[in-house]
Design a protein around this motif. Sequence first.
Motif, PDB file in Angstrom:
ATOM      1  N   VAL A 131       4.451  -6.206 -32.353  1.00 26.08           N
ATOM      2  CA  VAL A 131       3.312  -6.019 -31.461  1.00 26.08           C
ATOM      3  C   VAL A 131       2.884  -7.404 -30.978  1.00 26.08           C
ATOM      4  O   VAL A 131       2.375  -8.215 -31.757  1.00 26.08           O
ATOM      5  CB  VAL A 131       2.146  -5.313 -32.164  1.00 26.08           C
ATOM      6  N   LEU A 132       3.127  -7.670 -29.694  1.00 28.40           N
ATOM      7  CA  LEU A 132       2.822  -8.969 -29.097  1.00 28.40           C
ATOM      8  C   LEU A 132       1.533  -8.848 -28.288  1.00 28.40           C
ATOM      9  O   LEU A 132       1.419  -7.975 -27.420  1.00 28.40           O
ATOM     10  CB  LEU A 132       3.962  -9.426 -28.190  1.00 28.40           C
ATOM     11  N   THR A 133       0.578  -9.715 -28.580  1.00 24.15           N
ATOM     12  CA  THR A 133      -0.706  -9.710 -27.890  1.00 24.15           C
ATOM     13  C   THR A 133      -0.851 -10.986 -27.072  1.00 24.15           C
ATOM     14  O   THR A 133      -0.663 -12.089 -27.594  1.00 24.15           O
ATOM     15  CB  THR A 133      -1.867  -9.590 -28.885  1.00 24.15           C
ATOM     16  N   LYS A 134      -1.175 -10.832 -25.813  1.00 29.92           N
ATOM     17  CA  LYS A 134      -1.301 -11.968 -24.906  1.00 29.92           C
ATOM     18  C   LYS A 134      -2.576 -12.752 -25.222  1.00 29.92           C
ATOM     19  O   LYS A 134      -3.676 -12.213 -25.131  1.00 29.92           O
ATOM     20  CB  LYS A 134      -1.324 -11.473 -23.458  1.00 29.92           C
ATOM     21  N   TYR A 135      -2.435 -14.033 -25.587  1.00 28.78           N
ATOM     22  CA  TYR A 135      -3.602 -14.865 -25.879  1.00 28.78           C
ATOM     23  C   TYR A 135      -3.816 -15.959 -24.826  1.00 28.78           C
ATOM     24  O   TYR A 135      -4.895 -16.545 -24.746  1.00 28.78           O
ATOM     25  CB  TYR A 135      -3.503 -15.485 -27.267  1.00 28.78           C
TER      26      TYR A 135
END
Length: 311
Positions: free
Chosen positions: A195-199
């Motif tokens: 699960v990749l979350t854009k920061y």
Amino acid sequence: MNAFYISLKPFLNHGALSRPTDWSTVFANKFPLEAEIGFGNGEYLEGLSRRNPQVNFVGFEQYCERIHRTLRKLSRTGLENVRVLRLDARAAFERYFNPKTITRIHCLYPPPWPKKSDAKHRLFTSDFLKLVNSRLVDGGVLKIVTDQRPYFDWVRENIRDTGFSVELKNIQADYGTKFEKKWVAGGQSVFYELVLTKYCHVPVGLKEDSALQSYLVDDFNPDNFGFKDYSNDGVAVAFKEILFDAKKKVALVHVIACDGPMAQNIRIVIAHGPKGWRINLAEGGMLMPTKAVSQALECVYLAAKDVKDLN
């Protein structure tokens, strides 16, 4: 006899869409937008759209049989918040989505291409992750699920400097897709989720369409048509076959046009007319007007131009 489909409304001809696309116009609302890469037979996409009626979903798939099965599922539900396209995901994000327009992207069991010689075909390279990042809203999420631990590790290695934080999990079967059920029946109990979350935002611009030119040659003899394959600067064009109808004086040339990893089957017509032999794309093709397609037209023109009529 039952109708094959109740409605074809969920299917979009990408060639008829504006680039980039105003998705709020397509769906006639301003609900949040999510996408699925490679929706297979549509089990997950149908479930997502049914459980989330106030979210719009766009799915991409390249295999016609899977699109047909998905359309049958969607026809039975009558869902209005899902659209599907036969389109490569790279081309979709490069041309059809403005930056910061997608809230979440899903990809279940992408092809792992396990052989070393085939690794170049893998989707989630660092460059592709940067492209995905640019199309996600701030805080947007990309979820990838795979059955292959080596592929899981490979994606993880590509995340650095793509603007994503990542959560890694070992999970049990949870999505009910055809392939997942097959692997479970074969004894596999552990799957892998990223699960990749854009920061932070990574800017990647939209790709523009290439101009597609038609050509004219005075003489043409298909027996001497000598097409030369082309490869330069990430663009490749390969000849497949030529068919000629002598009565109608029409030739159909089939080539493969590749922009990097994206390949398109192109049909080009060479037809006799009052001013000579006209060379242009065959009508009805659902293609992307890319640099490789433009080059394919030029290659056919150069091959036809060098042909001498020996009659």
